[in-house]
Design a protein around this motif. Sequence first.
Motif, mmCIF file in Angstrom:
data_model
loop_
_atom_site.group_PDB
_atom_site.id
_atom_site.type_symbol
_atom_site.label_atom_id
_atom_site.label_comp_id
_atom_site.label_asym_id
_atom_site.label_seq_id
_atom_site.Cartn_x
_atom_site.Cartn_y
_atom_site.Cartn_z
ATOM 1 N N ASP A 1 8.840 8.811 3.359
ATOM 2 C CA ASP A 1 8.422 7.412 3.610
ATOM 3 C C ASP A 1 9.604 6.553 3.372
ATOM 4 O O ASP A 1 10.154 5.957 1.775
ATOM 5 C CB ASP A 1 7.215 6.970 2.655
ATOM 6 C CG ASP A 1 6.772 5.430 2.540
ATOM 7 O OD1 ASP A 1 7.652 4.599 3.451
ATOM 8 O OD2 ASP A 1 5.842 5.387 2.484
ATOM 9 N N THR B 1 -4.462 6.685 8.931
ATOM 10 C CA THR B 1 -5.552 8.194 8.976
ATOM 11 C C THR B 1 -6.731 8.527 9.105
ATOM 12 O O THR B 1 -7.459 9.012 9.404
ATOM 13 C CB THR B 1 -5.985 7.697 7.434
ATOM 14 O OG1 THR B 1 -7.150 6.189 7.649
ATOM 15 C CG2 THR B 1 -5.322 7.622 6.530
ATOM 16 N N ALA C 1 -1.198 10.575 4.423
ATOM 17 C CA ALA C 1 -0.303 9.677 3.260
ATOM 18 C C ALA C 1 0.706 9.231 3.695
ATOM 19 O O ALA C 1 0.709 9.873 4.634
ATOM 20 C CB ALA C 1 0.062 10.328 2.098
ATOM 21 N N SER C 2 1.574 8.742 3.680
ATOM 22 C CA SER C 2 2.428 8.070 4.626
ATOM 23 C C SER C 2 4.361 9.539 4.643
ATOM 24 O O SER C 2 4.823 9.006 5.240
ATOM 25 C CB SER C 2 3.333 6.959 4.189
ATOM 26 O OG SER C 2 3.923 6.729 2.849
ATOM 27 N N THR D 1 0.707 -0.995 -0.037
ATOM 28 C CA THR D 1 -0.157 0.069 0.174
ATOM 29 C C THR D 1 0.886 0.931 0.083
ATOM 30 O O THR D 1 1.756 1.561 1.047
ATOM 31 C CB THR D 1 -0.887 -0.042 1.186
ATOM 32 O OG1 THR D 1 -2.146 -1.008 1.195
ATOM 33 C CG2 THR D 1 -1.717 1.221 1.196
ATOM 34 N N TYR D 2 0.625 2.013 -0.360
ATOM 35 C CA TYR D 2 1.624 3.359 -0.540
ATOM 36 C C TYR D 2 0.260 5.079 -1.766
ATOM 37 O O TYR D 2 -0.292 4.389 -3.495
ATOM 38 C CB TYR D 2 2.761 2.982 -1.520
ATOM 39 C CG TYR D 2 3.329 4.732 -1.776
ATOM 40 C CD1 TYR D 2 4.289 5.150 -0.938
ATOM 41 C CD2 TYR D 2 3.391 5.171 -2.909
ATOM 42 C CE1 TYR D 2 5.012 5.674 -0.897
ATOM 43 C CE2 TYR D 2 4.205 6.679 -2.959
ATOM 44 C CZ TYR D 2 4.966 6.750 -2.551
ATOM 45 O OH TYR D 2 5.344 7.717 -2.119
ATOM 46 N N ASN D 3 0.260 5.761 -0.387
ATOM 47 C CA ASN D 3 -0.587 6.760 -1.361
ATOM 48 C C ASN D 3 0.195 7.856 -2.578
ATOM 49 O O ASN D 3 0.771 8.560 -1.805
ATOM 50 C CB ASN D 3 -2.126 7.255 -0.328
ATOM 51 C CG ASN D 3 -2.511 6.650 0.542
ATOM 52 O OD1 ASN D 3 -2.824 5.514 -0.406
ATOM 53 N ND2 ASN D 3 -3.237 6.957 1.420
ATOM 54 N N TYR E 1 -1.628 2.392 7.060
ATOM 55 C CA TYR E 1 -2.465 3.396 6.252
ATOM 56 C C TYR E 1 -4.091 3.621 7.258
ATOM 57 O O TYR E 1 -4.493 4.576 7.136
ATOM 58 C CB TYR E 1 -3.048 3.576 4.548
ATOM 59 C CG TYR E 1 -1.840 3.498 4.257
ATOM 60 C CD1 TYR E 1 -1.031 4.646 3.288
ATOM 61 C CD2 TYR E 1 -0.923 2.595 3.668
ATOM 62 C CE1 TYR E 1 -0.346 5.757 3.075
ATOM 63 C CE2 TYR E 1 0.708 3.419 3.106
ATOM 64 C CZ TYR E 1 0.598 4.762 2.408
ATOM 65 O OH TYR E 1 1.645 4.498 2.402
#
Length: 325
Positions: free
Chosen positions: A289, A258, A271-272, A143-145, A254
């Motif tokens: 990150d 959040t 986001a991270s 997972t990565y925004n 995440y």
Amino acid sequence: MNPLNFVRLRDRDLSLWQSAVENYIRIDPTAKKPPLSKREALAHPLSIATAHYVSARYNDKDHQPAAPPKDDGSHDAWVYKSYLGHSIGEAIVANNKDLVKELEIKYRQFSDEDYSVGPPPTGFLTCPVTYAKYAILSGNHMTYNDWTVAGNNNINYGVIDWKLPNNATVAILGDWGTGLDDAIELLKYVVAVHKPDAIIHLGDIYYSGTPEECHHYFADVFTNVFNEVNGGQRIPVFSMPGNHDYYAWGTEYYYVVTGLNSFLPSAVQPASYFCLRSEDNGWQFLAMDTGYHDSNPADQKNPVYAGPWLEDSEIQWHRDKMDNF
């Protein structure tokens, strides 16, 4: 192996096995009592044996502990059962049903009491299912925004709207998400004595950033401490991920991060990576990150690995914040 030796490894696979075992021994659904504390979990024979096994396996990827003559309750027997349980979990993840069956037979030939839950829990045979769940449910998808995708190409995605007071006190914690008493007492002291306006966590929720760990050893600790020390009044908490936060592929990290500041929508961290600025724009904190590219066990053992590094889009994002501040 010291019962309170908290073994932390730069290895996703072995850390996930530690998480699966701890989750099993900490939560006993048949016992009418609260879950074990982290200290109690670390002192359990299964935890001690697993720490011994994963430490040896980390130093030698082909390590196989010798099988004792019988399951006599000794430390060596526990270590051998941890090895077999982990091997079953690996076979489940690989969807190797024949190997799963072979290993389960081998396990039962050595020990036939390991579906009992306790109290206390007596064996490892339910742990492989939990171990496999952590891998399978994620689909092995990290997972990565990314601001170019999740942020619809808004270069200010990840900039926190909430501003620090100009004379703010900021508490910075790192490698803190252990669930151990010292981590909890540290947060109590920081909140009570230093009265920070915000807290920044530099990453690592142990062992693997699993759903249980993210909540029990991280988010719930903040809630409990704010209730106990601060009369329920929360302050904004921000968190950048370490490598351990991504060992369970980052999904729960995440979800938790959040929601940390849901009491104050302007302080929600999407986001991270993030940018946190003071009211007068005199100061800014830029969080990178570096965990995203520090979570692959193959990289960690590769002598030419030059990471961790940032996503190209995140480098662009940070440069924009430095050039336009």
